[in-house]
Design a protein around this motif. Structure first.
Motif, PDB file in Angstrom:
ATOM      1  N   ILE A   1     -31.235   0.036  23.333  1.00 24.88           N
ATOM      2  CA  ILE A   1     -32.052   1.061  22.671  1.00 24.88           C
ATOM      3  C   ILE A   1     -32.109   2.321  23.516  1.00 24.88           C
ATOM      4  O   ILE A   1     -32.092   3.441  23.007  1.00 24.88           O
ATOM      5  CB  ILE A   1     -33.484   0.522  22.422  1.00 24.88           C
ATOM      6  CG1 ILE A   1     -33.433  -0.666  21.454  1.00 24.88           C
ATOM      7  CG2 ILE A   1     -34.389   1.621  21.875  1.00 24.88           C
ATOM      8  CD1 ILE A   1     -34.769  -1.335  21.262  1.00 24.88           C
ATOM      9  N   GLY A   2     -32.169   2.146  24.838  1.00 23.69           N
ATOM     10  CA  GLY A   2     -32.244   3.290  25.746  1.00 23.69           C
ATOM     11  C   GLY A   2     -33.667   3.616  26.160  1.00 23.69           C
ATOM     12  O   GLY A   2     -34.630   3.206  25.509  1.00 23.69           O
ATOM     13  N   SER A   3     -33.787   4.347  27.261  1.00 23.78           N
ATOM     14  CA  SER A   3     -35.109   4.703  27.794  1.00 23.78           C
ATOM     15  C   SER A   3     -35.774   5.770  26.939  1.00 23.78           C
ATOM     16  O   SER A   3     -35.107   6.565  26.285  1.00 23.78           O
ATOM     17  CB  SER A   3     -34.976   5.210  29.232  1.00 23.78           C
ATOM     18  OG  SER A   3     -34.465   4.201  30.069  1.00 23.78           O
ATOM     19  N   ARG A   4     -37.084   5.826  27.011  1.00 24.00           N
ATOM     20  CA  ARG A   4     -37.877   6.788  26.236  1.00 24.00           C
ATOM     21  C   ARG A   4     -38.096   8.061  27.056  1.00 24.00           C
ATOM     22  O   ARG A   4     -39.222   8.426  27.386  1.00 24.00           O
ATOM     23  CB  ARG A   4     -39.203   6.153  25.843  1.00 24.00           C
ATOM     24  CG  ARG A   4     -39.046   4.919  24.954  1.00 24.00           C
ATOM     25  CD  ARG A   4     -40.402   4.261  24.740  1.00 24.00           C
ATOM     26  NE  ARG A   4     -40.355   3.173  23.784  1.00 24.00           N
ATOM     27  CZ  ARG A   4     -40.043   1.910  24.106  1.00 24.00           C
ATOM     28  NH1 ARG A   4     -39.741   1.595  25.347  1.00 24.00           N
ATOM     29  NH2 ARG A   4     -40.044   0.948  23.187  1.00 24.00           N
ATOM     30  N   VAL A   5     -37.010   8.723  27.377  1.00 21.60           N
ATOM     31  CA  VAL A   5     -37.059   9.881  28.272  1.00 21.60           C
ATOM     32  C   VAL A   5     -37.952  10.984  27.707  1.00 21.60           C
ATOM     33  O   VAL A   5     -38.797  11.544  28.415  1.00 21.60           O
ATOM     34  CB  VAL A   5     -35.642  10.433  28.551  1.00 21.60           C
ATOM     35  CG1 VAL A   5     -35.726  11.671  29.442  1.00 21.60           C
ATOM     36  CG2 VAL A   5     -34.779   9.359  29.198  1.00 21.60           C
ATOM     37  N   LYS A   6     -37.797  11.301  26.435  1.00 24.01           N
ATOM     38  CA  LYS A   6     -38.578  12.393  25.835  1.00 24.01           C
ATOM     39  C   LYS A   6     -40.066  12.070  25.825  1.00 24.01           C
ATOM     40  O   LYS A   6     -40.902  12.942  26.081  1.00 24.01           O
ATOM     41  CB  LYS A   6     -38.081  12.691  24.418  1.00 24.01           C
ATOM     42  CG  LYS A   6     -36.702  13.329  24.371  1.00 24.01           C
ATOM     43  CD  LYS A   6     -36.298  13.676  22.954  1.00 24.01           C
ATOM     44  CE  LYS A   6     -34.937  14.361  22.921  1.00 24.01           C
ATOM     45  NZ  LYS A   6     -34.522  14.696  21.530  1.00 24.01           N
ATOM     46  N   ASP A   7     -40.405  10.820  25.512  1.00 28.87           N
ATOM     47  CA  ASP A   7     -41.818  10.425  25.501  1.00 28.87           C
ATOM     48  C   ASP A   7     -42.418  10.499  26.906  1.00 28.87           C
ATOM     49  O   ASP A   7     -43.570  10.904  27.085  1.00 28.87           O
ATOM     50  CB  ASP A   7     -41.971   9.006  24.954  1.00 28.87           C
ATOM     51  CG  ASP A   7     -41.690   8.921  23.460  1.00 28.87           C
ATOM     52  OD1 ASP A   7     -41.822   9.954  22.782  1.00 28.87           O
ATOM     53  OD2 ASP A   7     -41.354   7.828  22.986  1.00 28.87           O
ATOM     54  N   ILE A   8     -41.635  10.112  27.886  1.00 30.07           N
ATOM     55  CA  ILE A   8     -42.099  10.161  29.273  1.00 30.07           C
ATOM     56  C   ILE A   8     -42.315  11.606  29.709  1.00 30.07           C
ATOM     57  O   ILE A   8     -43.353  11.953  30.284  1.00 30.07           O
ATOM     58  CB  ILE A   8     -41.095   9.451  30.200  1.00 30.07           C
ATOM     59  CG1 ILE A   8     -41.096   7.945  29.893  1.00 30.07           C
ATOM     60  CG2 ILE A   8     -41.437   9.702  31.671  1.00 30.07           C
ATOM     61  CD1 ILE A   8     -39.942   7.181  30.509  1.00 30.07           C
ATOM     62  N   GLU A   9     -41.356  12.473  29.409  1.00 31.64           N
ATOM     63  CA  GLU A   9     -41.489  13.893  29.754  1.00 31.64           C
ATOM     64  C   GLU A   9     -42.706  14.508  29.069  1.00 31.64           C
ATOM     65  O   GLU A   9     -43.476  15.261  29.695  1.00 31.64           O
ATOM     66  CB  GLU A   9     -40.221  14.649  29.350  1.00 31.64           C
ATOM     67  CG  GLU A   9     -39.013  14.334  30.215  1.00 31.64           C
ATOM     68  CD  GLU A   9     -37.763  15.061  29.740  1.00 31.64           C
ATOM     69  OE1 GLU A   9     -37.782  15.608  28.594  1.00 31.64           O
ATOM     70  OE2 GLU A   9     -36.770  15.079  30.496  1.00 31.64           O
ATOM     71  N   LYS A  10     -42.877  14.197  27.786  1.00 26.98           N
ATOM     72  CA  LYS A  10     -43.997  14.749  27.018  1.00 26.98           C
ATOM     73  C   LYS A  10     -45.327  14.311  27.621  1.00 26.98           C
ATOM     74  O   LYS A  10     -46.271  15.113  27.740  1.00 26.98           O
ATOM     75  CB  LYS A  10     -43.899  14.281  25.560  1.00 26.98           C
ATOM     76  CG  LYS A  10     -45.010  14.811  24.652  1.00 26.98           C
ATOM     77  CD  LYS A  10     -44.864  16.299  24.434  1.00 26.98           C
ATOM     78  CE  LYS A  10     -45.890  16.832  23.466  1.00 26.98           C
ATOM     79  NZ  LYS A  10     -45.775  18.294  23.277  1.00 26.98           N
ATOM     80  N   THR A  11     -45.421  13.056  28.003  1.00 24.80           N
ATOM     81  CA  THR A  11     -46.675  12.531  28.548  1.00 24.80           C
ATOM     82  C   THR A  11     -47.025  13.187  29.878  1.00 24.80           C
ATOM     83  O   THR A  11     -48.190  13.536  30.117  1.00 24.80           O
ATOM     84  CB  THR A  11     -46.584  11.003  28.705  1.00 24.80           C
ATOM     85  OG1 THR A  11     -46.253  10.424  27.438  1.00 24.80           O
ATOM     86  CG2 THR A  11     -47.897  10.429  29.183  1.00 24.80           C
ATOM     87  N   PHE A  12     -46.045  13.358  30.735  1.00 20.22           N
ATOM     88  CA  PHE A  12     -46.305  14.041  32.004  1.00 20.22           C
ATOM     89  C   PHE A  12     -46.774  15.480  31.762  1.00 20.22           C
ATOM     90  O   PHE A  12     -47.681  15.975  32.454  1.00 20.22           O
ATOM     91  CB  PHE A  12     -45.064  14.023  32.894  1.00 20.22           C
ATOM     92  CG  PHE A  12     -44.957  12.791  33.752  1.00 20.22           C
ATOM     93  CD1 PHE A  12     -45.434  12.791  35.051  1.00 20.22           C
ATOM     94  CD2 PHE A  12     -44.402  11.624  33.256  1.00 20.22           C
ATOM     95  CE1 PHE A  12     -45.352  11.664  35.848  1.00 20.22           C
ATOM     96  CE2 PHE A  12     -44.314  10.487  34.033  1.00 20.22           C
ATOM     97  CZ  PHE A  12     -44.790  10.497  35.343  1.00 20.22           C
ATOM     98  N   GLU A  13     -46.184  16.138  30.780  1.00 27.09           N
ATOM     99  CA  GLU A  13     -46.614  17.503  30.440  1.00 27.09           C
ATOM    100  C   GLU A  13     -48.066  17.507  29.970  1.00 27.09           C
ATOM    101  O   GLU A  13     -48.870  18.353  30.383  1.00 27.09           O
ATOM    102  CB  GLU A  13     -45.711  18.086  29.353  1.00 27.09           C
ATOM    103  CG  GLU A  13     -44.310  18.423  29.821  1.00 27.09           C
ATOM    104  CD  GLU A  13     -43.409  18.869  28.674  1.00 27.09           C
ATOM    105  OE1 GLU A  13     -43.938  19.035  27.540  1.00 27.09           O
ATOM    106  OE2 GLU A  13     -42.201  19.035  28.892  1.00 27.09           O
ATOM    107  N   LEU A  14     -48.419  16.564  29.084  1.00 26.34           N
ATOM    108  CA  LEU A  14     -49.781  16.489  28.564  1.00 26.34           C
ATOM    109  C   LEU A  14     -50.797  16.201  29.664  1.00 26.34           C
ATOM    110  O   LEU A  14     -51.951  16.616  29.586  1.00 26.34           O
ATOM    111  CB  LEU A  14     -49.866  15.409  27.480  1.00 26.34           C
ATOM    112  CG  LEU A  14     -49.149  15.717  26.161  1.00 26.34           C
ATOM    113  CD1 LEU A  14     -49.086  14.470  25.283  1.00 26.34           C
ATOM    114  CD2 LEU A  14     -49.843  16.843  25.419  1.00 26.34           C
TER     115      LEU A  14
END
Length: 213
Positions: free
Chosen positions: A26-39
């Motif tokens: 499936i692959g890592s959730r890179v975008k979700d991780i980046e978004k969460t750190f931003e938030l």
């Protein structure tokens, strides 16, 4: 632990390597991780806990952004794989409902892990995470989505697993006034509807007035 929860855990333990291969596909959730750190305001060396880290797939991405990370999973065999895949990273065996969460967390991730918990159990996790997050800290959750709350036993060649389906309204109600929804995304993967939510910790301040005579 309810019988269905134990059977779900047993299925993951017995076939951890097979599930790990599937997760990697499936692959890592890179975008979700980046978004969460931003938030969370991109805090320096953010203090992070991941619920249901499995074989460490997403931990690999998270630990690129912070070294202050703990991942835990209820399936011991997943933790063995995670420790092999990412030596030096902190992984523990733990149950999200009774886990002793560290204090002053910046971020808590729960990628497709709370979907094995019923409403009462999720409410307990929301309360425990809230007590551990810093003011403004973020709890990122992804769950299977359905118009109404329901449970479903999925049976495959690996075994049986219990899943619970949620929607944004249910999670918002369970979270109460302790959190603010700061991000919501609905998507579909392998014909399954998914819900991603980022909850921001709010503190309720109680001010007592004193009258001195």
């Amino acid at each position: 632990m309810a019988d269905w929860r134990q059977e779900t855990v047993d299925t993951y333990n017995k076939h951890a390597k097979e599930f790990a291969v599937y997760f990697q596909g499936i692959g890592s959730r890179v975008k979700d991780i980046e978004k969460t750190f931003e938030l969370a305001g991109n805090p320096k060396n953010a203090k992070v806990v991941e619920i249901g880290c499995a074989n460490g797939r997403d931990a690999k991405e998270i630990t690129k952004r912070t070294k202050n990370y703990i991942g835990f999973d209820i399936a011991e065999e997943f933790i063995k794989l995670a420790r092999t895949n990412l030596p030096g990273v902190s992984f523990e065996v733990g149950d999200a409902v009774i886990y002793n969460y560290p204090q002053n967390l910046d971020i808590v991730f729960a990628f497709a892990s709370l979907l094995h918990l019923d409403k009462e159990e999720i409410k307990q996790v929301l309360q425990k995470v809230h007590a551990s997050l810093k003011l403004g800290g973020i709890f990122f959750i992804s769950l299977k989505r359905a118009p109404e709350y329901r449970e479903y036993v999925k049976e495959t060649k690996q075994g049986r697993r219990m899943f619970y389906y949620y929607n944004a309204a249910i999670i918002t109600e369970l979270a109460g006034k302790d959190y603010e929804v700061v991000y919501k995304q609905e998507s579909q993967l392998d014909e399954t509807d998914w819900l991603e939510l980022a909850l921001k910790k709010l503190w309720k301040r109680h001010i007592t007035s004193w009258c001195v005579i």
